[in-house]
Design a protein around this motif. Structure first.
Motif, PDB file in Angstrom:
ATOM      1  N   LEU A  30       0.806  -1.222   0.000  1.00 57.66           N
ATOM      2  CA  LEU A  30       0.000   0.000   0.000  1.00 57.66           C
ATOM      3  C   LEU A  30       0.837   1.269   0.000  1.00 57.66           C
ATOM      4  O   LEU A  30       0.307   2.360   0.094  1.00 57.66           O
ATOM      5  N   THR A  32       2.388   2.739  -2.235  1.00 60.30           N
ATOM      6  CA  THR A  32       2.543   3.373  -3.528  1.00 60.30           C
ATOM      7  C   THR A  32       1.763   4.682  -3.558  1.00 60.30           C
ATOM      8  O   THR A  32       0.789   4.838  -2.820  1.00 60.30           O
ATOM      9  N   SER A  34       0.704   5.609  -6.572  1.00 63.68           N
ATOM     10  CA  SER A  34       0.052   5.468  -7.874  1.00 63.68           C
ATOM     11  C   SER A  34      -0.980   4.342  -7.799  1.00 63.68           C
ATOM     12  O   SER A  34      -1.026   3.591  -6.843  1.00 63.68           O
ATOM     13  N   ARG A  35      -1.833   4.248  -8.811  1.00 63.84           N
ATOM     14  CA  ARG A  35      -2.841   3.181  -8.835  1.00 63.84           C
ATOM     15  C   ARG A  35      -2.378   1.965  -9.624  1.00 63.84           C
ATOM     16  O   ARG A  35      -3.075   0.970  -9.713  1.00 63.84           O
ATOM     17  N   ARG A  77      -9.070  -0.290   1.964  1.00 69.48           N
ATOM     18  CA  ARG A  77      -8.083  -0.007   0.923  1.00 69.48           C
ATOM     19  C   ARG A  77      -8.620  -0.216  -0.491  1.00 69.48           C
ATOM     20  O   ARG A  77      -9.009  -1.312  -0.883  1.00 69.48           O
ATOM     21  N   GLU A  78      -8.625   0.858  -1.267  1.00 67.85           N
ATOM     22  CA  GLU A  78      -9.073   0.757  -2.654  1.00 67.85           C
ATOM     23  C   GLU A  78      -8.028   0.010  -3.482  1.00 67.85           C
ATOM     24  O   GLU A  78      -8.295  -0.435  -4.597  1.00 67.85           O
ATOM     25  N   HIS A  79      -6.838  -0.118  -2.897  1.00 70.62           N
ATOM     26  CA  HIS A  79      -5.772  -0.871  -3.551  1.00 70.62           C
ATOM     27  C   HIS A  79      -6.233  -2.288  -3.900  1.00 70.62           C
ATOM     28  O   HIS A  79      -5.716  -2.888  -4.836  1.00 70.62           O
ATOM     29  N   TRP A  82      -7.779  -1.875  -7.216  1.00 68.46           N
ATOM     30  CA  TRP A  82      -6.727  -1.583  -8.210  1.00 68.46           C
ATOM     31  C   TRP A  82      -5.900  -2.834  -8.505  1.00 68.46           C
ATOM     32  O   TRP A  82      -5.484  -3.061  -9.645  1.00 68.46           O
ATOM     33  N   ASN A 104     -15.834   0.391  -3.706  1.00 66.50           N
ATOM     34  CA  ASN A 104     -14.537   0.648  -4.347  1.00 66.50           C
ATOM     35  C   ASN A 104     -14.458  -0.007  -5.721  1.00 66.50           C
ATOM     36  O   ASN A 104     -13.921   0.563  -6.674  1.00 66.50           O
ATOM     37  N   LYS A 107     -16.452   1.998  -8.259  1.00 67.71           N
ATOM     38  CA  LYS A 107     -15.805   3.262  -8.636  1.00 67.71           C
ATOM     39  C   LYS A 107     -14.628   3.045  -9.579  1.00 67.71           C
ATOM     40  O   LYS A 107     -14.120   3.985 -10.175  1.00 67.71           O
ATOM     41  N   ASN A 108     -14.199   1.813  -9.697  1.00 61.27           N
ATOM     42  CA  ASN A 108     -13.111   1.505 -10.625  1.00 61.27           C
ATOM     43  C   ASN A 108     -13.591   0.681 -11.815  1.00 61.27           C
ATOM     44  O   ASN A 108     -12.795   0.086 -12.525  1.00 61.27           O
TER      45      ASN A 108
END
Lengths: 205, 477
Positions: A30, A32, A34-35, A77-79, A82, A104, A107-108
Motif C-alpha cells: 500500500l 505506492t 500510484s494506482r 483499501r481501494e488498492h 486496483w 470501491n 468506482k473503478n
C-alpha cells in the motif's frame, strides 16, 4: 472511466469465503502513490504456492473471479480494487461482498455480481472448463450450458457503469443543491461549519 | 401529527441529506474528513489532474500515522531523522505537500498533537456527536464512540469528499446490539466487542449500521466506547455508534475544535435529542447479557474466532457450517494450534499495546496497573507500548506510566499505527505469536507469518508478565 457492458471469458473458480483485503493485497503493497502495478502483489500469500490458480496457465489473465461469501471484508483499501484490475479482473461473482469493497470496485469499473450460493457453486464447477458471460444490460450471467442467472444491481450504479460516468463530475454538477444545504446547515447546525478554522489552545487535562 | 419514531442512525442521516434521489440513494453532506498518508495520495493526484479544488478545506484534518516509524523522530540536535523505507518516506512526503497545497490543516510527524487519526479526531474535538465523519480507513467506525455516524471510505470516495464535501450513499439497515447488565470485574470494552463479534460473526453486520445500546455502554467512558465502535467493522458493519449523553458532552467540552459560546449551547441542545425514540424499529437485533462475558481472546485468523480465556481451542468439526470448518482448519494450521489446547497455555513471544482500538490513556493505565512492580517473562522477546497520540504520550508520562512500562521491560514508543499492520518497521516475526490490543488477526496482518491473538490492554499486560495468554484476574484481584 471506460463503459462496461459485458464481461466474458474464463472465470477463476476461487470460491473461498471471507477473503479479506489483506489477502487481496497485503499491507506492504500500500505504500505506492500510484494506482498502477499492484497486480504483482494481488493474492500474494496464496501465490506463494507454485500450483496456485491465479498463476496457472489456464486462468492467468482471466477477466472474472468467482469467489465465496463476504468477499473483500476488512480494510477500506481501494488498492484491493486496483490490484484486481491490474491482474485483469473486470468482474467478481460472489454470494455477498463487503460494503466498502463493492463501492470501491464500482468506482473503478469492476462489476460485483451477487448470486445465491447454489448458483455460485454451479459457476465454480462450470468455470473449471468453460467461459462465463456477464451481461450488465440484461443483468444476467450465462454459461455455454444454458445456465442463465439473473442478478440485481443498483440502477444508478448500472447507469454509471454502462455510460462510464465519473461520479465526482456528476456530483459537482449538483453544486446549487450542496450550496443550499450548506446555507441551511449554517443556521441549523452552525457548530459543524467551522472545522479547523476554529482556533484554540491546549486541551483540557 | 406525531412523527414516526426513528433510530439514532436515521436522525443523523436525515440531518445530512442534501438531496434524495428517486431510487432512494442520497447525497449526504460530510461534516468531518480525516486524511492520512496511505489512502490519500491517489485522491489528491486525481484532483490535480482534473484541475479540481477542495470545497471546504477546514472540514478536513490531515495527520500521518500508518507508515511512520515509532522510534525517535528527532536527533539530539532537534533535527528530523530520515525515514529509512523509501516508499514510506515518499508517501509521508506526499501528504506533507498535498495538505498545505490544498489548504488543509496538517498535523506533522513531530507535532505534539500527532497520532493515529482515530485517536486525534476525538481528542481534538474535531469528531463531534451527530456529525458525519469519514476517513480512508475502515476503523473510522471508531468515532461512533462520541455519537457520530462515522465510516471508512475508499480513495475514490476520499477524492469525492475533498471535491464536493458529500458522498452518494444508500441508507444502511439499522441493527441494534443490546447489552444488558454490567460487565464483571476485569472484563473490559475490548472483551465485550470481541465477544459480540464472536456472536454475530464478521458478516453479522454487513449492510447495517450498529447501534450499541444498554447499560453496559452507558456506564462506559468515551475511551471505552471508541474501542467498541472501532471494531464494528470487524462485525461487518460499516459504522457503529453509541448515543451521546452527558459523558460525551463533558468529554467534548473545551477541546480545541469543540464548538464555543452560543454554538456550544446550540450544539448541546441538539446532541441531547440524539437518541433512538421509544418504538423505533431495528432491522436486526441481538441481545447479550454482559454478565456472561469473560476476558476474551482470539484463537484463529478472523476476529470472529473468539473464546473466553478459560476456554480451549475449538475443534473445526464443532462448527456446523462446512466452509467454517475448512476456514477453522486453515486458521489452526496457520496459528500452530491444536483443537482442545487450553488457551491459557498458549505461549507468546511478543506483546503489542497500541492501535486505534486501544492506545488511549485509559488503555495505558489499565496495562500499567497490571505491570506495576512486575517484569515481562523471559520468553517474551519483544513488547512495546505505543501511545495513540503525542498528547496521550505526554499525559502517560505525567502520570509516570512510561516508567512502569520501562521498568517491566517494555519499550515506550512514539505515536502511530505501529504493529497493528505490517506497514512500518514494527512487525511480529514469522511463526511467532503476539498478544495484541489491535483489531485484526488476519493472516500476515502484523507481518508475514505472524500469529496474532487479539486481547484487551490488561490482558496484553498479563501475557507480558507470564509469557502466555493469561486471565488477568489471576494477577490482579
Amino acid at each position: 472511466m471506460e463503459p462496461v457492458r459485458t464481461v466474458e471469458g474464463r472465470a477463476i473458480p476461487f470460491g473461498r469465503k471471507n477473503i479479506d483485503t489483506d489477502v487481496i493485497i497485503p499491507a506492504h503493497w500500500l505504500k505506492t502513490i500510484s494506482r498502477e502495478g499492484l497486480g504483482k502483489g494481488a493474492f500474494e500469500t496464496i501465490r506463494t504456492d507454485p500450483d496456485n490458480i491465479f498463476d496457472s496457465a489456464e486462468f492467468a489473465g482471466s477477466p472474472i473471479l468467482v469467489a465465496g461469501d463476504n468477499f473483500g471484508c476488512g480494510s477500506s483499501r481501494e488498492h484491493a480494487a486496483w490490484a484486481l484490475l491490474d491482474l485483469g479482473i473486470k468482474a467478481v461473482i460472489a454470494p455477498s461482498f463487503s460494503d466498502i469493497f463493492s463501492g470501491n470496485a464500482f468506482k473503478n469499473g469492476i462489476l460485483t455480481v451477487v448470486l445465491p450460493q447454489e448458483q455460485v457453486d454451479r459457476l465454480l464447477e462450470v468455470a473449471r472448463t468453460e467461459p462465463v458471460t456477464i451481461d450488465l444490460e440484461t443483468q444476467t450471467v450465462t454459461t455455454p450450458f444454458q445456465d442463465r442467472f439473473s442478478f440485481e444491481i443498483d440502477p444508478f450504479r448500472k447507469h454509471c457503469l454502462l455510460e462510464g460516468l465519473d461520479e465526482v463530475g456528476l456530483t459537482l454538477a449538483r453544486d446549487a443543491q450542496i450550496a443550499a444545504y450548506e446555507a441551511r446547515a449554517s443556521t441549523d447546525m452552525p457548530w459543524f461549519a467551522k472545522g479547523t478554522a476554529l482556533k484554540d489552545t491546549g486541551i483540557p487535562a | 401529527m406525531a412523527s414516526k419514531p426513528t433510530t439514532l442512525y436515521e436522525k443523523i442521516w436525515n440531518a445530512h441529506v442534501v438531496e434524495r434521489r428517486d431510487d432512494g440513494t442520497c447525497l449526504i453532506y460530510i461534516d468531518r474528513h480525516l486524511v492520512h498518508e496511505v489512502t490519500s495520495p491517489q485522491a489528491f493526484e486525481a484532483l490535480r489532474m482534473s484541475g479540481r479544488t477542495v470545497r471546504r478545506p477546514e472540514l478536513t484534518l490531515a495527520v500521518p500515522d500508518h507508515n511512520l516509524p515509532t522510534t525517535a523522530r528527532l536527533d539530539a540536535a532537534g533535527h528530523r531523522l530520515p525515514i529509512a523505507d523509501k516508499e514510506s518516506a515518499q508517501q509521508l512526503a506526499a501528504l506533507e505537500q498535498n495538505a498545505p497545497q490544498f489548504g488543509i490543516r496538517y498535523i506533522g510527524a513531530t507535532d505534539r498533537e500527532q497520532g493515529i487519526v482515530h485517536v486525534v479526531g476525538p481528542e481534538q474535538g474535531f469528531s463531534l456527536p451527530g456529525a458525519t465523519i469519514v476517513c480512508g480507513d475502515s476503523h473510522t467506525a471508531c468515532h461512533g464512540g462520541v455519537g457520530a455516524l462515522a465510516f471508512g471510505i475508499g480513495t475514490s470516495e476520499v477524492e469525492h469528499v475533498l471535491a464536493t464535501q458529500t458522498l452518494l450513499l444508500k441508507q444502511s439497515k439499522a441493527m441494534e446490539v443490546k447489552v444488558t447488565g454490567a460487565l464483571g470485574p476485569g472484563v473490559t470494552a475490548k472483551d465485550l466487542i470481541l465477544h459480540i463479534i464472536g456472536v454475530i460473526g464478521t458478516a453479522g453486520g454487513t449492510g447495517h449500521v450498529i447501534e450499541f445500546r444498554g447499560p453496559a455502554f452507558e456506564a462506559m467512558s468515551i475511551e471505552s466506547r471508541l474501542t467498541v465502535c472501532n471494531m464494528a467493522i470487524e462485525g461487518g458493519a460499516r459504522a457503529g455508534l453509541i448515543a451521546p449523553d452527558e459523558t460525551t458532552i463533558s468529554y467534548i467540552k473545551g477541546r480545541p475544535y469543540a464548538p464555543k459560546g452560543a454554538d456550544w449551547d446550540k450544539a448541546v441542545e441538539w446532541w441531547r435529542t440524539l437518541r433512538t425514540d421509544a418504538g423505533a424499529t431495528f432491522d436486526k437485533s441481538v441481545t447479550i447479557d454482559a454478565a456472561t462475558v469473560e476476558p476474551t481472546v482470539t484463537w484463529g485468523t478472523s476476529p470472529e474466532d473468539t473464546a473466553p480465556i478459560g476456554g480451549t481451542v475449538p475443534a473445526p468439526e464443532s462448527f456446523a457450517d462446512p466452509s467454517k470448518q475448512e476456514a477453522a482448519r486453515a486458521s489452526l494450521a496457520y496459528m500452530g494450534l491444536e483443537p482442545g489446547q487450553k488457551l491459557s497455555e498458549v505461549e507468546v513471544q511478543n506483546v503489542f499495546i497500541g492501535s486505534c482500538t486501544n492506545s488511549r490513556i485509559e488503555d495505558l493505565r489499565a496495562a500499567a496497573a497490571v505491570l506495576k512492580g512486575r517484569t515481562k517473562a523471559a520468553n517474551v522477546k519483544w513488547a512495546i507500548v505505543v501511545p495513540g497520540s503525542g498528547l496521550v504520550k505526554a499525559q502517560a508520562e505525567a502520570e509516570g506510566l512510561d516508567k512502569v512500562f520501562i521498568a517491566a521491560g517494555l519499550e515506550w514508543r512514539e505515536p502511530g499505527c505501529s504493529a497493528c499492520l505490517g506497514m512500518n518497521p514494527d512487525k511480529v516475526p514469522a511463526g511467532e505469536r503476539c498478544a495484541s490490543t489491535s483489531n485484526r488477526n488476519f493472516v500476515g496482518r502484523q507481518g508475514p507469518g505472524s500469529r496474532t491473538h487479539l486481547v484487551s490492554p490488561a490482558m496484553a499486560a498479563a501475557a507480558a508478565v507470564t509469557g502466555r495468554l493469561t486471565d488477568v484476574r489471576e494477577l490482579v484481584g
